[in-house]
Design a protein around this motif. Structure first.
Motif, mmCIF file in Angstrom:
data_model
loop_
_atom_site.group_PDB
_atom_site.id
_atom_site.type_symbol
_atom_site.label_atom_id
_atom_site.label_comp_id
_atom_site.label_asym_id
_atom_site.label_seq_id
_atom_site.Cartn_x
_atom_site.Cartn_y
_atom_site.Cartn_z
ATOM 1 N N ALA A 170 -28.896 20.618 13.147
ATOM 2 C CA ALA A 170 -29.635 21.176 12.512
ATOM 3 C C ALA A 170 -31.067 21.430 12.363
ATOM 4 O O ALA A 170 -31.345 22.364 12.848
ATOM 5 C CB ALA A 170 -28.563 20.455 11.107
ATOM 6 N N LYS A 171 -31.071 19.973 12.638
ATOM 7 C CA LYS A 171 -32.366 19.398 13.177
ATOM 8 C C LYS A 171 -33.167 20.423 14.454
ATOM 9 O O LYS A 171 -34.647 21.135 14.236
ATOM 10 C CB LYS A 171 -33.111 18.504 12.868
ATOM 11 C CG LYS A 171 -34.593 17.611 12.718
ATOM 12 C CD LYS A 171 -34.476 16.711 12.393
ATOM 13 C CE LYS A 171 -36.376 16.459 11.451
ATOM 14 N NZ LYS A 171 -36.656 14.910 11.133
ATOM 15 N N LEU A 172 -32.503 20.020 15.300
ATOM 16 C CA LEU A 172 -32.611 21.145 16.719
ATOM 17 C C LEU A 172 -32.944 22.800 16.453
ATOM 18 O O LEU A 172 -33.934 23.054 17.014
ATOM 19 C CB LEU A 172 -32.244 20.285 17.774
ATOM 20 C CG LEU A 172 -33.194 20.353 19.498
ATOM 21 C CD1 LEU A 172 -34.007 20.348 19.308
ATOM 22 C CD2 LEU A 172 -31.899 20.055 20.604
ATOM 23 N N ARG A 173 -31.700 23.111 15.799
ATOM 24 C CA ARG A 173 -31.851 24.041 15.669
ATOM 25 C C ARG A 173 -32.619 25.312 14.781
ATOM 26 O O ARG A 173 -32.774 26.237 15.359
ATOM 27 C CB ARG A 173 -30.189 24.427 15.213
ATOM 28 C CG ARG A 173 -29.421 24.620 15.725
ATOM 29 C CD ARG A 173 -27.672 26.106 15.152
ATOM 30 N NE ARG A 173 -27.402 24.932 14.115
ATOM 31 C CZ ARG A 173 -27.064 24.193 13.479
ATOM 32 N NH1 ARG A 173 -26.101 23.872 14.036
ATOM 33 N NH2 ARG A 173 -26.534 23.914 11.920
ATOM 34 N N GLU A 174 -32.913 24.276 13.733
ATOM 35 C CA GLU A 174 -34.596 24.534 13.306
ATOM 36 C C GLU A 174 -35.703 25.017 14.161
ATOM 37 O O GLU A 174 -36.119 25.718 13.795
ATOM 38 C CB GLU A 174 -34.558 23.775 11.162
ATOM 39 C CG GLU A 174 -35.682 24.217 10.756
ATOM 40 C CD GLU A 174 -35.651 23.517 9.513
ATOM 41 O OE1 GLU A 174 -36.173 23.671 8.427
ATOM 42 O OE2 GLU A 174 -35.130 22.384 9.691
ATOM 43 N N SER A 175 -35.802 23.909 14.798
ATOM 44 C CA SER A 175 -37.248 23.752 15.262
ATOM 45 C C SER A 175 -36.954 24.961 16.876
ATOM 46 O O SER A 175 -37.577 25.510 16.476
ATOM 47 C CB SER A 175 -37.342 22.464 16.197
ATOM 48 O OG SER A 175 -36.720 22.022 16.804
ATOM 49 N N MET A 176 -36.079 24.839 17.332
ATOM 50 C CA MET A 176 -35.393 25.612 18.295
ATOM 51 C C MET A 176 -35.706 27.520 17.715
ATOM 52 O O MET A 176 -36.323 28.092 18.813
ATOM 53 C CB MET A 176 -34.215 25.512 19.082
ATOM 54 C CG MET A 176 -34.327 24.724 20.159
ATOM 55 S SD MET A 176 -35.815 24.922 21.060
ATOM 56 C CE MET A 176 -34.580 26.081 22.261
ATOM 57 N N ARG A 177 -36.142 27.877 16.179
ATOM 58 C CA ARG A 177 -35.474 29.120 16.197
ATOM 59 C C ARG A 177 -37.128 29.750 16.011
ATOM 60 O O ARG A 177 -37.282 30.859 16.500
ATOM 61 C CB ARG A 177 -35.235 29.157 14.197
ATOM 62 C CG ARG A 177 -33.823 29.115 14.035
ATOM 63 C CD ARG A 177 -33.872 28.565 12.226
ATOM 64 N NE ARG A 177 -32.070 28.196 12.460
ATOM 65 C CZ ARG A 177 -32.600 27.395 11.567
ATOM 66 N NH1 ARG A 177 -32.952 27.123 10.686
ATOM 67 N NH2 ARG A 177 -31.229 26.759 11.178
#
Length: 354
Positions: A170-177
């Motif tokens: 979840a945290k990596l998804r947010e930064s990659m967005r």
């Protein structure tokens, strides 16, 4: 030109219609997301834009070029696109540099050109220090960056992304967005993005195309999709919502299952569904006049402390509704207590008779 014109595209698999007369213009440098549940047709539509699937009928133009029609079909490698898949699809035996360089080697660029272009892209996707590593030595997010770099290195006018973040935490998804959005702005390319995650769509898109069962439900910017959903499906799929059945009359809606009413100045009469976002409900409002959707009375059934919010369930006679309250209310409220609920905003949908 990297605009996309889709004109009455239909797609059948055997006798099953998965896309139904899809028409839309995606402007140059626009970030558009195809959003919907699994099986709605969004990936099929993306694959038709890419050239991995042929439409059953209709036309697709990229810029001024017809790439799919009854008489013409341009293969994917000739469409000038970059594509990133859900599975990273990186070569396990190649280094990061070699993976990203692969499309340029196929295009037979010189070694100096390849080196310059790959190094530039690796810096853009924050993989410069990892150029000599192989994929097994990288995290999931880094492997996704390799796939993104490989799609960008040929400097495509059009980038297609098929659920590229779904395998990340979840945290990596947010930064990659935000990284993908920044890369899109930097390169000035058109992006078509496929996801079932409404948060991704809201955070990244200029416009969202909501699909269900192959049909377009709504096309609009994120704020309009969220605040003015065109139907109950969109309201339910994008964000959290409470649905209450009611009867619209002059000046009010009588809510069927709870024996209470709220003010209404709209044009519908007869059976309606009232949609209320949980964050548009105020617990025990100090100023009832600040709640134009009216006041309901209920009892607190349960609370869930989530750090930034207090996620509540309120019983109103035969219905249970969800309320998103401020986190500090978790320490002041007690389960079982009676509460007034101030409604800041409602959406009303007419129930059409069959």
């Amino acid at each position: 030109m990297s605009s996309i014109t889709i004109n009455k595209v239909t797609k059948y698999f055997d006798k099953v219609e998965v896309i139904k007369e899809f028409s839309e213009l995606i402007a140059e440098k626009e970030f558009v997301t195809l959003l919907g549940p699994s099986g709605c047709g969004k990936t099929t539509m993306l694959r038709m834009i890419a050239g991995f699937e042929k439409p059953t009928s209709g036309e697709i133009h990229i810029g001024n070029t017809v790439v799919s029609s009854a008489k013409k079909f341009v293969p994917p490698e000739q469409r000038g696109i970059g594509m990133v898949f859900q599975s990273y699809a990186v070569w396990p035996h190649m280094t990061v540099f070699e993976n990203v360089a692969y499309p340029l080697k196929i295009a037979k660029l010189s070694k100096s050109e390849i080196k310059a272009k790959v190094e530039r892209v690796l810096e853009t996707v924050h993989l410069g220090p990892y150029s000599h590593r192989i994929p097994s030595q990288l995290s999931g997010g880094q492997q996704q960056r390799v796939a993104l770099g490989r799609a960008l290195v040929s400097e495509p006018n059009l980038l297609l992304l098929d659920e590229p973040l779904s395998n990340l935490d979840a945290k990596l998804r947010e930064s990659m967005r935000f990284e993908i959005k920044e890369i899109q702005k930097k390169f000035g390319i058109t992006v078509v993005y496929v996801t079932h995650d409404q948060t991704e769509a809201m955070a990244m898109s200029d416009r969202i195309i909501v699909l269900n069962h192959g049909l377009i439900q709504q096309i609009a910017p994120p704020t309009e999709i969220y605040c003015r959903p065109s139907n109950k499906f969109v309201a339910d799929f994008v964000g959290k919502v409470n649905f209450l059945k009611g009867e619209a009359k002059i000046g009010k809606i009588e809510l069927s299952n709870i024996g209470q009413s709220i003010p209404y100045q709209g044009t519908y009469t007869g059976k309606v569904t009232v949609a209320i976002r949980p964050e548009n409900i105020v617990l025990s409002p100090s100023d009832p006049n600040s709640c134009p959707g009216g006041i309901l009375e209920g009892k607190l059934l349960a609370m869930f402390y989530l750090g930034d919010i207090n996620d509540c369930r309120i019983a109103i006679n035969n219905d249970i509704i969800r309320v998103i309250a401020e986190s500090n209310t978790f320490n002041t409220l007690k389960e079982g207590q009676n509460l007034s609920l101030g409604i800041k905003n409602i959406l009303v949908y007419e129930e059409k008779s069959e």
